[in-house]
Write an enzyme that holds these catalytic residues in place. Structure first.
Site, PDB file in Angstrom:
ATOM      1  N   ARG A 123       8.351  -6.124   0.335  1.00 30.68           N
ATOM      2  CA  ARG A 123       7.205  -6.714   1.068  1.00 30.68           C
ATOM      3  C   ARG A 123       6.677  -7.846   0.193  1.00 30.68           C
ATOM      4  O   ARG A 123       6.486  -7.675  -1.005  1.00 30.68           O
ATOM      5  CB  ARG A 123       6.103  -5.689   1.276  1.00 30.68           C
ATOM      6  N   HIS A 132       7.580  -8.290  10.597  1.00 33.95           N
ATOM      7  CA  HIS A 132       7.424  -6.920  10.106  1.00 33.95           C
ATOM      8  C   HIS A 132       8.352  -6.065  10.974  1.00 33.95           C
ATOM      9  O   HIS A 132       7.895  -5.269  11.799  1.00 33.95           O
ATOM     10  CB  HIS A 132       5.966  -6.488  10.214  1.00 33.95           C
TER      11      HIS A 132
HETATM   12  C1  NCD Z   1       0.201  -4.356   8.674  1.00 29.03           C
HETATM   13  C2  NCD Z   1       0.822  -5.427   7.806  1.00 29.03           C
HETATM   14  O1  NCD Z   1       0.962  -5.253   6.589  1.00 29.03           O
HETATM   15  O2  NCD Z   1       1.208  -6.435   8.377  1.00 29.03           O
HETATM   16  N1  NCD Z   1       0.074  -3.118   8.049  1.00 29.03           N
HETATM   17  C3  NCD Z   1       1.114  -2.228   8.117  1.00 29.03           C
HETATM   18  O3  NCD Z   1       2.178  -2.487   7.617  1.00 29.03           O
HETATM   19  N2  NCD Z   1       0.930  -1.096   8.801  1.00 29.03           N
HETATM   20  C4  NCD Z   1      -1.030  -4.780   9.370  1.00 29.03           C
HETATM   21  C5  NCD Z   1      -2.191  -5.265   8.562  1.00 29.03           C
HETATM   22  O4  NCD Z   1      -2.182  -5.316   7.330  1.00 29.03           O
HETATM   23  O5  NCD Z   1      -3.182  -5.629   9.216  1.00 29.03           O
END
Ligand code: NCD
Length: 321
Positions: free
Chosen positions: A115, A143
């Site tokens: 990430r 994502h």
């Molecule tokens: C999301 C992201 O990181 O994009 N979170 C996640 O992975 N569940 C949403 C967010 O941070 O608002």
């Protein structure tokens, strides 16, 4: 020999890599298997002897823990680092390529999960190493594993992935989850699926993205979460206004002005169809009131658990085979 699944030994950096609804069903079948194993506390360790590296350069609760838990449950050796931007040699100025190359060497990784705040980070990581890379959230655009777990949740709750009206609410400009989810909804349902975007105009989805999507699904755009919009929805997918990007751009006054534009209340949830659901990738920071948790339409907690099953399925399909 039976033909390998389509994910085998491939990186998964973008939802665009999924080309057919069949590929999604195959993954969901595998996720169902994982769910049964987890629910029955069955020891199932097809990745014993394999190494999984999980590297996060941005905050995370659910995605990080579910990837780590998924890899561990499948029996892999796991190296997981949170806060890469702070605690790794990145803070000394190392490039992403060199870091990825290093982690591949030091952990003998068979797959690297990443990430990162840059839109192209997963592609960069992919080109720097010889093992598959899985995108756990990149910049403002992608994502892909979240999209799959979201669709898996929809499928389990509503028993279908087409003929749906999915209302996506909030920060459609910076939010990455809705972009990947919209694309996979287009793939599995085409014009049988309707997506309704609801956002203040400052947070509307990028116009090139909207233009492409419009070719593939029925697309509606609204600027309020009205009773009519709520009544027609099968899914209302709430999102957080992405504070970090406003902070970076020095536009915190704008963030303050926009952050509470759309708030789901219990009263609003009860205006939705009985069988409709409220989703959120989480974290929520005020856009769904706690009182909504009591409504049977609130699905965001279940949605998280889907993440464990879908990520187990994906890791097993990529390196287990
Ligand atoms: C999301 C992201 O990181 O994009 N979170 C996640 O992975 N569940 C949403 C967010 O941070 O608002």
């Amino acid at each position: 020999m039976a033909s390998r699944n389509k994910f085998f030994q491939k990186s998964f950096v973008s939802i665009d890599q999924i080309k057919s609804a069949k590929q999604v069903s195959a993954l969901f079948k595998e996720a169902d298997k994982m769910r049964k194993n987890v629910e029955s506390h069955k020891v199932f360790e097809p990745l014993k002897g394999m190494s999984v590296a999980v590297l996060f350069y941005q905050p995370s609760t659910r995605t990080f823990t579910s990837f780590v838990a998924a890899a561990k449950r499948l029996g892999a050796y796991v190296t997981s680092i949170h806060g890469m931007e702070q605690f790794s040699s990145v803070s000394k100025g190392e490039t992403l390529e060199d870091t990825i190359r290093s982690i591949e060497q030091t952990t003998a990784a068979d797959v690297i999960v990443i990430r990162h705040p840059d839109n192209n980070s997963s592609e960069v990581a992919d080109s720097a190493c010889s093992v598959p890379v899985v995108n756990a959230g990149s910049g403002k655009l992608e994502h892909p594993t979240q999209a799959l777990l979201d669709l898996y949740t929809i499928y389990n709750k509503l028993k279908k992935t087409s003929g749906l009206n999915v209302v996506m609410v909030g920060d459609l400009l910076y939010g990455r989850t809705i972009k990947s989810l919209a694309k996979v909804l287009a793939l599995v349902g085409g014009k049988k699926n309707k997506i309704t975007f609801v956002s203040p105009k400052e947070l509307a989805a990028p116009s090139d993205f909207v233009k492409e999507l419009r070719k593939k699904v029925v697309l509606g755009e609204e600027n309020s979460l009205s009773t009519k919009v709520l009544k027609e929805a099968d899914v209302v997918y709430m999102t957080r206004v992405q504070k970090e990007w406003f902070e970076q751009a020095g536009r915190m006054d704008e963030y303050e002005r926009l952050k509470d534009k759309f708030i789901m209340t219990r009263h609003m949830a009860t205006q939705m169809k009985k069988k409709a659901i409220v989703m959120h990738p989480l974290p929520r920071v005020g856009e769904i009131l706690r009182e909504v948790d009591e409504d049977h339409r609130a699905t965001y907690f279940e949605q998280m658990r889907s993440g464990l099953y879908v990520r187990m399925a994906l890791l097993n399909m990529i390196i287990g085979g």
